[in-house]
Scaffold this motif. Structure first.
Motif, PDB file in Angstrom:
ATOM      1  N   VAL A 202      11.158   6.400  -5.214  1.00 53.30           N
ATOM      2  CA  VAL A 202      10.693   6.727  -3.864  1.00 53.30           C
ATOM      3  C   VAL A 202       9.758   5.628  -3.353  1.00 53.30           C
ATOM      4  N   ALA A 203       8.930   5.091  -4.244  1.00 56.01           N
ATOM      5  CA  ALA A 203       8.043   3.988  -3.852  1.00 56.01           C
ATOM      6  C   ALA A 203       8.857   2.794  -3.366  1.00 56.01           C
ATOM      7  N   SER A 204       9.907   2.442  -4.094  1.00 53.08           N
ATOM      8  CA  SER A 204      10.759   1.326  -3.684  1.00 53.08           C
ATOM      9  C   SER A 204      11.415   1.605  -2.340  1.00 53.08           C
ATOM     10  N   TYR A 205      11.907   2.818  -2.174  1.00 52.73           N
ATOM     11  CA  TYR A 205      12.566   3.183  -0.912  1.00 52.73           C
ATOM     12  C   TYR A 205      11.600   3.093   0.265  1.00 52.73           C
ATOM     13  N   ARG A 206      10.394   3.575   0.066  1.00 59.55           N
ATOM     14  CA  ARG A 206       9.421   3.539   1.163  1.00 59.55           C
ATOM     15  C   ARG A 206       9.023   2.097   1.502  1.00 59.55           C
TER      16      ARG A 206
ATOM     17  N   PRO B 110      18.702  -5.696  -6.329  1.00 61.59           N
ATOM     18  CA  PRO B 110      17.615  -4.934  -6.960  1.00 61.59           C
ATOM     19  C   PRO B 110      16.420  -4.890  -6.014  1.00 61.59           C
ATOM     20  N   PHE B 111      15.700  -3.770  -6.023  1.00 63.13           N
ATOM     21  CA  PHE B 111      14.589  -3.622  -5.072  1.00 63.13           C
ATOM     22  C   PHE B 111      13.445  -2.870  -5.736  1.00 63.13           C
ATOM     23  N   GLY B 112      12.904  -3.451  -6.800  1.00 61.32           N
ATOM     24  CA  GLY B 112      11.809  -2.792  -7.494  1.00 61.32           C
ATOM     25  C   GLY B 112      10.622  -3.686  -7.763  1.00 61.32           C
ATOM     26  N   LEU B 113      10.738  -4.984  -7.408  1.00 67.89           N
ATOM     27  CA  LEU B 113       9.673  -5.953  -7.634  1.00 67.89           C
ATOM     28  C   LEU B 113       9.359  -6.677  -6.328  1.00 67.89           C
ATOM     29  N   PRO B 114       8.123  -7.151  -6.150  1.00 63.23           N
ATOM     30  CA  PRO B 114       7.767  -7.832  -4.896  1.00 63.23           C
ATOM     31  C   PRO B 114       8.676  -9.009  -4.566  1.00 63.23           C
ATOM     32  N   GLU B 115       9.054  -9.794  -5.578  1.00 63.78           N
ATOM     33  CA  GLU B 115       9.913 -10.946  -5.306  1.00 63.78           C
ATOM     34  C   GLU B 115      11.297 -10.502  -4.836  1.00 63.78           C
ATOM     35  N   GLU B 116      11.745  -9.333  -5.308  1.00 64.98           N
ATOM     36  CA  GLU B 116      13.028  -8.803  -4.846  1.00 64.98           C
ATOM     37  C   GLU B 116      12.927  -8.332  -3.403  1.00 64.98           C
TER      38      GLU B 116
ATOM     39  N   SER C  57       0.825  -1.219   0.000  1.00 63.62           N
ATOM     40  CA  SER C  57       0.000   0.000   0.000  1.00 63.62           C
ATOM     41  C   SER C  57       0.852   1.261   0.000  1.00 63.62           C
ATOM     42  N   VAL C  58       2.026   1.225   0.637  1.00 60.55           N
ATOM     43  CA  VAL C  58       2.859   2.424   0.685  1.00 60.55           C
ATOM     44  C   VAL C  58       3.366   2.794  -0.712  1.00 60.55           C
ATOM     45  N   ALA C  59       3.608   1.800  -1.561  1.00 66.51           N
ATOM     46  CA  ALA C  59       4.012   2.082  -2.946  1.00 66.51           C
ATOM     47  C   ALA C  59       2.843   2.700  -3.707  1.00 66.51           C
ATOM     48  N   ARG C  60       1.657   2.139  -3.497  1.00 68.55           N
ATOM     49  CA  ARG C  60       0.458   2.672  -4.166  1.00 68.55           C
ATOM     50  C   ARG C  60       0.209   4.122  -3.736  1.00 68.55           C
ATOM     51  N   GLN C  61       0.348   4.381  -2.450  1.00 65.51           N
ATOM     52  CA  GLN C  61       0.147   5.742  -1.943  1.00 65.51           C
ATOM     53  C   GLN C  61       1.172   6.707  -2.531  1.00 65.51           C
ATOM     54  N   THR C  62       2.396   6.233  -2.705  1.00 68.53           N
ATOM     55  CA  THR C  62       3.460   7.070  -3.271  1.00 68.53           C
ATOM     56  C   THR C  62       3.131   7.470  -4.701  1.00 68.53           C
TER      57      THR C  62
ATOM     58  N   ALA D 177      24.726  -2.891  -1.623  1.00 66.15           N
ATOM     59  CA  ALA D 177      23.953  -1.811  -2.230  1.00 66.15           C
ATOM     60  C   ALA D 177      22.549  -2.308  -2.548  1.00 66.15           C
ATOM     61  N   PHE D 178      21.605  -1.386  -2.551  1.00 70.23           N
ATOM     62  CA  PHE D 178      20.215  -1.697  -2.884  1.00 70.23           C
ATOM     63  C   PHE D 178      19.780  -0.734  -3.968  1.00 70.23           C
ATOM     64  N   GLU D 179      19.388  -1.291  -5.127  1.00 71.83           N
ATOM     65  CA  GLU D 179      18.984  -0.460  -6.259  1.00 71.83           C
ATOM     66  C   GLU D 179      17.502  -0.183  -6.161  1.00 71.83           C
ATOM     67  N   MET D 180      17.169   1.053  -5.816  1.00 72.12           N
ATOM     68  CA  MET D 180      15.793   1.460  -5.551  1.00 72.12           C
ATOM     69  C   MET D 180      15.141   2.007  -6.819  1.00 72.12           C
ATOM     70  N   GLY D 181      14.287   1.211  -7.441  1.00 70.29           N
ATOM     71  CA  GLY D 181      13.600   1.723  -8.611  1.00 70.29           C
ATOM     72  C   GLY D 181      13.545   0.705  -9.732  1.00 70.29           C
TER      73      GLY D 181
END
Length: 421
Positions: free
Chosen positions: A71-75, A296-302, A27-32, A272-276
């Protein structure tokens, strides 16, 4: 785990469908993304999820889209993982994403800024008159010399990105870039055009830099919660007072990405974490400092993979770090600037101070210290006008993840300040 860095991608990372799965699950990604829709008065979410790739690739759309996705990924990271990083760096546009996530720039204002940044860049050179291309399989000094030899007034090509020992990007007038491509291919280079609509990080962007500087001078910046690395000089920002100058220079200066990564490795960064969207920075890292592991940090499985690998034994410090994460990821509904500073910014800094105190002393926080952290988190959520039900859910999640439910068994009491009084 050693020192960590958040990496934020730049333009050309966009693709149709980006953030869609993340928004469906978190939900935080959706809100972003909804915040971005409201700030820009456009359906940015739909453009990212199922729009036309040519429309998304337009600079004025791609820049806010990638910022919002980052920003969505970071949150999501802060809500699900909550472990802060020591550094942050962003590739080109990503530097602004880094500044937003470090608390130096307001998210809504940054979205408007990068949309204008994109327009200024596109206006500086007519659509179709500029180009950018990645060059591999060639010595960088040879590419530099070739660009210098080919450039003439009104027909400029320069190196705009020093991405890795194996890749640079050239930028400039389309004709000059094509001439460089022909010459490079003849001597064995590989050349790939980028999905961008303007020649970034070249002298052609000077009009855009001048306009952006005026916008930046009208903005207010805050202190950074992480050390941010500048694209232009591969050195840390000294403070918010440098933001206007460094972001202005970034428009016409080449991106010193390889030098930035080497600077970070020398200071002990191991993860490192790739946000986006995408994994461009992950691929570049393998050619610069393969010893630095990039997630990588942009997909749910990640997200699930990182959460599993970073799981830590329950301890009081986890409660503190998770509280900081929740403070960042909880949506704000209070637009009173003074109230926000007093009820969100100040208590957040107080929690950070508590965390630093125990990290530096290497002693364990006591129950009263944890009570103070939770009290401050409740203040932040109250100020953000978070509903009691959501407050309870977030407090219970923190207690469960930190293994401290038995010490604080009644989340309702915490929210009502009964235990914390």
């Amino acid at each position: 785990m050693g020192k960590k860095i958040f990496l934020f991608p730049g333009q050309a990372s966009q693709y149709i469908g980006m953030t869609k799965d993340l928004c469906n699950e978190f939900s935080v990604a959706r809100q972003t993304m909804e915040e971005a829709n409201d700030a820009l008065s456009m359906d940015l979410s739909n453009l990212c999820f199922s729009g036309d790739i040519q429309e998304l690739t337009k600079t004025e759309n791609a820049q806010p889209a990638i910022l919002a996705a980052s920003v969505a990924s970071y949150r999501v990271y802060m809500e699900e993982i909550g472990q802060p990083a020591d550094f942050a760096a962003g590739h080109s546009l990503g530097e602004i994403s880094a500044l937003v996530c470090a608390g130096a720039m307001n998210y809504t204002e940054a979205l408007k800024l990068v949309r204008q940044r994109g327009r200024y860049m596109q206006e500086a050179v007519a659509l179709g008159d500029g180009a950018m291309a990645a060059v591999t399989n060639m010595e960088i000094a040879d590419v530099e010399k070739l660009c210098l030899d080919l450039s003439s007034p009104g027909n400029t090509v320069v190196i705009s990105n020093y991405n890795s020992p194996k890749q640079v990007v050239i930028s400039g007038h389309k004709k000059a870039v094509q001439q460089a491509e022909e010459a490079l291919l003849k001597i064995g280079a590989h050349v790939t055009y980028l999905k961008v609509s303007a020649p970034f990080h070249s002298p052609l962007m000077k009009p855009a830099a001048e306009k952006l500087q005026k916008d930046l001078r009208s903005m207010t910046f805050d202190n950074m919660t992480m050390t941010i690395i500048s694209n232009a000089f591969a050195q840390p920002y000294k403070g918010p007072e440098e933001i206007t100058d460094l972001l202005t220079r970034q428009i016409t200066y080449p991106v010193q990405w390889e030098a930035s990564i080497r600077y970070l490795k020398a200071r002990g960064v191991d993860f490192a974490f790739e946000m986006g969207p995408g994994a461009v920075l992950n691929r570049l890292m393998k050619n610069i400092e393969p010893a630095i592991t990039v997630y990588p940090f942009g997909l749910p499985e990640e997200v699930r993979q990182v959460k599993g690998e970073m799981a830590v034994s329950a301890n009081p410090m986890t409660l503190i770090s998770r509280s900081l994460g929740m403070a960042v990821s909880t949506q704000n509904h209070n637009w009173d600037e003074e109230a926000y500073k007093a009820g969100v910014v100040t208590p957040y800094k107080q929690i950070e101070a508590i965390q630093q105190k125990f990290e530096q002393s290497e002693t364990a926080p006591q129950k009263e210290d944890l009570e103070e952290v939770l009290r401050l988190l409740v203040v932040i959520m109250e100020t953000k006008q978070t509903s009691p039900a959501e407050q309870k859910e977030r407090i219970e999640q923190i207690l469960e993840e930190s293994g401290l439910t038995e010490i604080f068994p009644h989340a309702d009491d915490l929210i009502q300040n009964k235990v914390l009084s």
